[in-house]
Scaffold this active site. Structure first.
Site, PDB file in Angstrom:
ATOM      1  CG  HIS A 174      -2.248   0.654   0.948  1.00  0.00           C
ATOM      2  ND1 HIS A 174      -2.343   1.988   0.654  1.00  0.00           N
ATOM      3  CD2 HIS A 174      -3.514   0.176   0.922  1.00  0.00           C
ATOM      4  CE1 HIS A 174      -3.616   2.304   0.476  1.00  0.00           C
ATOM      5  NE2 HIS A 174      -4.343   1.213   0.627  1.00  0.00           N
ATOM      6  CD  GLU A 306      -4.375  -0.137  -2.617  1.00  0.00           C
ATOM      7  OE1 GLU A 306      -5.002  -1.093  -2.147  1.00  0.00           O
ATOM      8  OE2 GLU A 306      -4.823   1.025  -2.591  1.00  0.00           O
TER       9      GLU A 306
HETATM   10  C1  GAL Z   1      -7.514   1.566  -0.197  1.00  0.00           C
HETATM   11  C2  GAL Z   1      -9.012   1.487  -0.143  1.00  0.00           C
HETATM   12  C3  GAL Z   1      -9.495   2.816   0.370  1.00  0.00           C
HETATM   13  C4  GAL Z   1      -8.912   3.106   1.738  1.00  0.00           C
HETATM   14  C5  GAL Z   1      -7.396   2.952   1.662  1.00  0.00           C
HETATM   15  C6  GAL Z   1      -6.734   3.068   3.010  1.00  0.00           C
HETATM   16  O1  GAL Z   1      -6.980   0.379  -0.724  1.00  0.00           O
HETATM   17  O2  GAL Z   1      -9.542   1.198  -1.420  1.00  0.00           O
HETATM   18  O3  GAL Z   1     -10.909   2.827   0.427  1.00  0.00           O
HETATM   19  O4  GAL Z   1      -9.454   2.233   2.682  1.00  0.00           O
HETATM   20  O5  GAL Z   1      -7.041   1.729   1.115  1.00  0.00           O
HETATM   21  O6  GAL Z   1      -6.808   4.354   3.508  1.00  0.00           O
END
Ligand code: GAL
Length: 345
Positions: A174, A306
């Site tokens: 992430h 991601e």
């Molecule tokens: C992403 C997700 C978002 C939010 C983020 C973390 O992958 O799609 O909605 O949760 O992670 O802040």
């Protein structure tokens, strides 16, 4: 390759380590044992080292405001509706952490653990046993996450898992990129995605099972597209930005799935992966309460890309098989290539 391992912080009385590798071009990759997180990617510039990733200065900040910064995500990236899924005839309920749904592996996901860590040659290696009784997923899962840095400025993240029972596995990283040297957000960046479609999502962001064609919409990134222009087309939706699951076109290993570029400085990151999806998230609701080291928290402060198996695979086998059998080993890889002008001496 230059290696470094230092204590970064403490969690529950245990040291959290920061592990770094520096290659022949003075590019530095750093990771944290907490969350097996990607902490920094520093490139040399005429004005000194520039970090291309969002990060915080202490673990408290990671735990308090939790945008999953750079963290390893699992067992299943994205959302599992109701925390429920089936593997064959077996139905499972896993712990929820976003209303009734399970986001990014749930309350005891990969990002919540201080992993075993070591450096070997040009690799930073994390390992942890996720016990079913701890994270609520079926099967005990032994996971190794390996970050590899090469002398030609490529970073590979390898995810290896071995299960002792039926389970599911769809990991990702992430990291949020911001390729600006100054405090600007990512709206001046350009994005390419090798993606003809994205998933239709319900109000709680659970995939409905439908897909939407990108052509002719603000979701079309099949040509390098300025993000400000794309985001302007999304201001009438509640999210006011990208938080979407893009379905990738069939592609070879050497065909990029995503390219992010800062056009003024020509700094870019190119991503390659075998998997059939990528989530693009432009940090839409972010604010100044988030204590980033080099940036002021705000909407579009970074973009997370991601790489993963499209998240409706959890209920629709046409989009992939996330299941693992007892004794099975699964390997996934994402590969990032960094390009930037060589700083003149
Ligand atoms: C992403 C997700 C978002 C939010 C983020 C973390 O992958 O799609 O909605 O949760 O992670 O802040």
């Amino acid at each position: 390759m230059k290696q470094n391992k230092v204590v970064f912080d403490q969690v529950a009385g245990q040291p959290v380590y920061k592990l770094s590798l520096t290659n022949a071009n003075q590019l530095t990759l750093s990771c944290l044992s907490y969350g097996a997180a990607w902490y920094e990617l520093k490139i040399p510039t005429a004005h000194g080292a520039q970090n291309l990733l969002l990060n915080f200065g202490d673990i408290g900040a990671y735990q308090k405001t939790n945008p999953y910064l750079g963290m390893t995500i699992g067992r299943v990236a994205g959302r599992i509706g109701g925390g429920q899924f089936k593997i064959g005839a077996n139905a499972y309920q896993v712990p929820t952490n976003e209303g009734d749904n399970t986001l990014h592996g749930g309350p005891h996901g990969f990002n919540t653990v201080n992993w075993e860590s070591k450096i070997s040659a040009n690799q930073i290696i994390f390992s942890h046993r996720f016990r079913s009784q701890d994270d609520g997923f079926p099967g005990n899962l032994d996971v190794t996450v390996t970050y590899t840095l090469t002398d030609d400025n490529h970073v590979y993240i390898d995810y290896q898992a071995l299960s002792d029972g039926l389970t599911v596995f769809n990991p990702t990283n992430h990291a949020y990129f911001n390729l600006n040297a100054d405090d600007r957000d990512v709206r001046n960046h350009e994005l390419y995605l090798n993606s003809p479609q994205h998933l239709a999502l319900a109000a709680d962001k659970i995939p409905t099972g439908k897909v939407i064609a990108n052509a002719g919409t603000p979701y079309d990134f099949t040509k390098m597209t300025n993000l400000d222009q794309a985001l302007a087309g999304l201001q009438d939706i509640p999210e006011k930005g990208l938080d979407d699951v893009f379905v990738l076109a069939p592609h070879q290993d050497n065909e990029p799935v995503a390219i992010l570029r800062q056009p003024e400085t020509q700094i870019s990151v190119t991503m390659y992966a075998q998997r059939n999806g990528i989530v693009a998230f432009t940090a839409n609701g972010f604010g100044p309460d988030q204590p980033y080291l080099d940036k002021t928290g705000c909407p579009y402060v970074g973009i997370a890309l991601e790489s993963q198996t499209v998240s409706n695979a959890i209920f629709d086998p046409d989009y992939g098989d996330l299941s693992m059998q007892a004794g099975e080993t699964r390997h996934e890889q994402t590969h990032y290539q960094f390009d930037f002008p060589t700083p003149s001496k």
